[in-house]
Design an enzyme around this catalytic site. Structure first.
Site, PDB file in Angstrom:
ATOM      1  N   ARG A  85      -5.335  10.284  11.563  1.00  0.00           N
ATOM      2  CA  ARG A  85      -4.071  10.371  12.308  1.00  0.00           C
ATOM      3  C   ARG A  85      -2.984   9.561  11.607  1.00  0.00           C
ATOM      4  NH1 ARG A  85      -5.926   8.803  18.202  1.00  0.00           N
ATOM      5  NH2 ARG A  85      -7.416   7.609  16.972  1.00  0.00           N
ATOM      6  N   GLY A 126       0.832  -1.200   0.000  1.00  0.00           N
ATOM      7  CA  GLY A 126       0.000   0.000   0.000  1.00  0.00           C
ATOM      8  C   GLY A 126       0.857   1.235   0.000  1.00  0.00           C
ATOM      9  N   CYS A 130      -1.523   3.966  15.872  1.00  0.00           N
ATOM     10  CA  CYS A 130      -0.786   2.977  16.677  1.00  0.00           C
ATOM     11  C   CYS A 130       0.569   2.592  16.100  1.00  0.00           C
ATOM     12  CB  CYS A 130      -1.639   1.735  16.858  1.00  0.00           C
ATOM     13  SG  CYS A 130      -3.227   2.107  17.617  1.00  0.00           S
TER      14      CYS A 130
HETATM   15  C1  UGA Z   1      -3.116  -1.775  15.020  1.00  0.00           C
HETATM   16  C2  UGA Z   1      -2.968  -3.291  15.266  1.00  0.00           C
HETATM   17  O1  UGA Z   1      -3.322  -4.016  14.087  1.00  0.00           O
HETATM   18  C3  UGA Z   1      -3.848  -3.733  16.427  1.00  0.00           C
HETATM   19  O2  UGA Z   1      -3.629  -5.108  16.695  1.00  0.00           O
HETATM   20  C4  UGA Z   1      -3.487  -2.910  17.666  1.00  0.00           C
HETATM   21  O3  UGA Z   1      -4.275  -3.254  18.783  1.00  0.00           O
HETATM   22  C5  UGA Z   1      -3.707  -1.437  17.350  1.00  0.00           C
HETATM   23  O4  UGA Z   1      -2.852  -1.074  16.240  1.00  0.00           O
HETATM   24  C6  UGA Z   1      -3.343  -0.659  18.576  1.00  0.00           C
HETATM   25  O5  UGA Z   1      -2.169  -0.654  18.948  1.00  0.00           O
HETATM   26  O6  UGA Z   1      -4.244  -0.149  19.256  1.00  0.00           O
HETATM   27  P1  UGA Z   1      -4.865  -0.240  13.693  1.00  0.00           P
HETATM   28  O7  UGA Z   1      -3.962   0.915  14.003  1.00  0.00           O
HETATM   29  O8  UGA Z   1      -6.329  -0.078  13.892  1.00  0.00           O
HETATM   30  O9  UGA Z   1      -4.446  -1.527  14.563  1.00  0.00           O
HETATM   31  O10 UGA Z   1      -4.635  -0.539  12.160  1.00  0.00           O
HETATM   32  P2  UGA Z   1      -4.186  -1.806  11.300  1.00  0.00           P
HETATM   33  O11 UGA Z   1      -5.370  -2.537  10.826  1.00  0.00           O
HETATM   34  O12 UGA Z   1      -3.144  -2.548  12.020  1.00  0.00           O
HETATM   35  O13 UGA Z   1      -3.511  -1.054  10.041  1.00  0.00           O
HETATM   36  C7  UGA Z   1      -2.302  -0.316  10.219  1.00  0.00           C
HETATM   37  C8  UGA Z   1      -1.810   0.212   8.892  1.00  0.00           C
HETATM   38  O14 UGA Z   1      -1.287  -0.831   8.088  1.00  0.00           O
HETATM   39  C9  UGA Z   1      -2.856   0.928   8.046  1.00  0.00           C
HETATM   40  O15 UGA Z   1      -2.300   2.098   7.488  1.00  0.00           O
HETATM   41  C10 UGA Z   1      -3.177  -0.097   6.970  1.00  0.00           C
HETATM   42  O16 UGA Z   1      -3.646   0.461   5.768  1.00  0.00           O
HETATM   43  C11 UGA Z   1      -1.830  -0.744   6.776  1.00  0.00           C
HETATM   44  N1  UGA Z   1      -1.942  -2.115   6.215  1.00  0.00           N
HETATM   45  C12 UGA Z   1      -2.511  -3.103   6.923  1.00  0.00           C
HETATM   46  C13 UGA Z   1      -1.412  -2.375   4.947  1.00  0.00           C
HETATM   47  O17 UGA Z   1      -0.863  -1.472   4.263  1.00  0.00           O
HETATM   48  N2  UGA Z   1      -1.496  -3.643   4.448  1.00  0.00           N
HETATM   49  C14 UGA Z   1      -2.066  -4.655   5.153  1.00  0.00           C
HETATM   50  O18 UGA Z   1      -2.089  -5.815   4.636  1.00  0.00           O
HETATM   51  C15 UGA Z   1      -2.596  -4.383   6.424  1.00  0.00           C
END
Ligand code: UGA
Length: 432
Positions: A330, A251, A258
């Site tokens: 954020r 991406g 987080c």
């Molecule tokens: C993250 C963790 O996944 C949670 O387990 C954790 O509890 C949380 O942080 C926290 O510390 O409170 P979150 O920030 O909601 O959750 O978002 P994610 O779903 O982890 O995505 C993070 C980033 O990675 C996003 O920018 C997303 O677009 C990117 N991403 C995710 C990718 O580019 N590719 C993917 O395959 C998955």
């Protein structure tokens, strides 16, 4: 009979924890110093886009197992108090504990003897050990119980967790048992550990996810050069259960409230104790490079040249949130890319279904077709599934250019067939 639980902080972690613990049968009082938030929640109005959360909050209120207050004194009869406070990145990348410290000062005379203090939101390693001093009470055991809630899936993650993590010093085993009891209704493995291990496990998990994503994003770059397709590569990798199929989508870079904060905090902790974490450091710098690589794709698509000037180029952005399923801006890579385009004097317009108003320097469209209007290039930055269902022929008809930069590999060629639009994806040699 459930426990009497106090929750301090009604952000997405606190509100989700409060509503879910009430759903599990506990009596929960959730305190927040923002009166308008508290009044809204008491009226059942939830400003957080979390599936299932409004229903749980309203049910908790109706069944009188959940209430909200601005007064910490209302927690005076709690069996356990969960701290769900923000810990933003402070100086030198370490977590800023000021919100926690000020609440502890106020809780000093409130917590009843026998109450357990629980750190739920992410806190620096060593916080549980420091809390009794900050609280000024030695009779209150502190237990670390980090959350693993993803935005947009918080309720499902709370009620169906992959693990419940409870860390405490050996002398606080009883308190740890009591915290484990809060989750008795859930079917999930409970990991018991020391407090420092629990605190570190949270950072270690988020940093591992960041490393995984940065690795995939660099592999994507390699795919483009050697004629490979990142989707085909990661599908194969993900079938190995030692690797796992999650978090393998390339991406525009990882963001949100987080992963960026927790990787910096982990690096800060490691630096303080003289340990080098080169993999995490590289994951962070690769992430900055990923945004630059997306900007190169956009520049080429909009101007036809790798060094073309973006000044006056019309760029339409689909998606601004850091990921689909949330309106959270954020540390959103999409917003960073928009800002960079604007700083190079491109004419940028954006649309995101969950972001009605963006920053004041960014012109927001009311619908995706407005974004495409006379655009030299249209760029997908957030992986909203509904963008697949757009009328892409209509977008082709109103856009000036014919290239869609798809930084999430959301579309496929079949979807655009016959529209006259060409897509440039990430890590796909045939579209690069
Ligand atoms: C993250 C963790 O996944 C949670 O387990 C954790 O509890 C949380 O942080 C926290 O510390 O409170 P979150 O920030 O909601 O959750 O978002 P994610 O779903 O982890 O995505 C993070 C980033 O990675 C996003 O920018 C997303 O677009 C990117 N991403 C995710 C990718 O580019 N590719 C993917 O395959 C998955």
């Amino acid at each position: 009979m459930g426990n009497r639980v106090g929750v301090v902080g009604a952000g997405y972690v606190g509100l989700t924890s409060a509503a879910c613990l009430a759903h599990l049968g506990h009596h929960v009082t959730c305190a927040d110093n923002d009166k308008s938030k508290v009044d809204g929640y008491l009226a059942g109005t939830i400003g957080i886009a979390e599936p299932g959360l409004p229903g749980l909050v309203r049910a908790g209120l109706a069944e009188e197992r959940l209430t909200f207050t601005t007064e910490l004194a209302a927690l005076a009869e709690s069996d356990a108090v969960l701290l769900c406070l923000p810990t933003p990145t402070g100086r030198r990348g370490t977590a800023d504990l000021r919100a926690v410290e000020s609440v502890l000062g106020a809780l000093r005379d409130v917590l009843p003897p026998g109450c357990v203090l629980v750190t739920k939101s992410t806190v620096p390693v060593g916080t549980a050990a420091r809390l009794p001093d900050l609280l000024g009470r030695t009779d209150i055991p502190v237990v670390s119980n980090p959350e693993f809630l993803r935005e947009g899936h918080a309720v499902a993650d709370f009620l169906g967790p992959s693990r419940v993590l409870i860390g405490a010093a050996p002398e606080h085993e009883d308190a740890a048992d009591r915290v484990a009891g809060l989750y008795a209704g859930l079917d999930a493995p409970v990991v018991r550990s020391g407090a420092e291990s629990a605190e570190l496990a949270k950072y270690a998990s988020n940093a591992f996810l960041a490393v995984k994503l940065s690795y995939v994003n660099t592999l994507a770059e390699l795919c483009e050069r050697v004629g490979a397709d990142i989707g085909e590569v990661t599908r194969t990798m993900g079938l190995d259960d030692r690797i796992g199929s999650g978090f393998l989508a390339p991406g525009p870079g990882w963001g949100g409230s987080c992963l960026p904060k927790d990787t910096s905090a982990l690096l800060g902790v490691a630096e303080r104790v003289g340990v080098d974490l080169p993999l995490v450091r590289d994951a962070v710098s690769v992430n900055a490079r990923q945004a630059a690589s997306m900007l190169r794709k956009i520049r080429l698509a909009a101007t036809g040249a790798t060094d073309g000037s973006l000044s006056g180029a019309r760029i339409g952005l689909l998606g601004l949130a850091f990921k689909a399923g949330t309106g959270d801006l954020r540390d959103s890579p999409a917003l960073g890319i928009a800002a960079e385009l604007a700083s190079q004097e491109a004419v940028v317009t954006a649309y995101d279904p969950e972001v009605p108003a963006g920053p004041d320097w960014l012109s927001m469209a009311e619908n995706p077709y407005q974004v495409a209007d006379r655009a030299d290039t249209v760029v997908i930055l957030t992986e909203w599934r509904r963008f697949r269902e757009l009328d892409w022929s209509r977008i082709a008809a109103v856009a000036s250019g014919s290239v869609v930069v798809d930084t999430r590999n959301l579309l496929d060629d079949a979807l655009l067939a016959g529209t006259g639009l060409r897509r440039i994806g990430v890590g796909q040699a045939k579209t690069a």
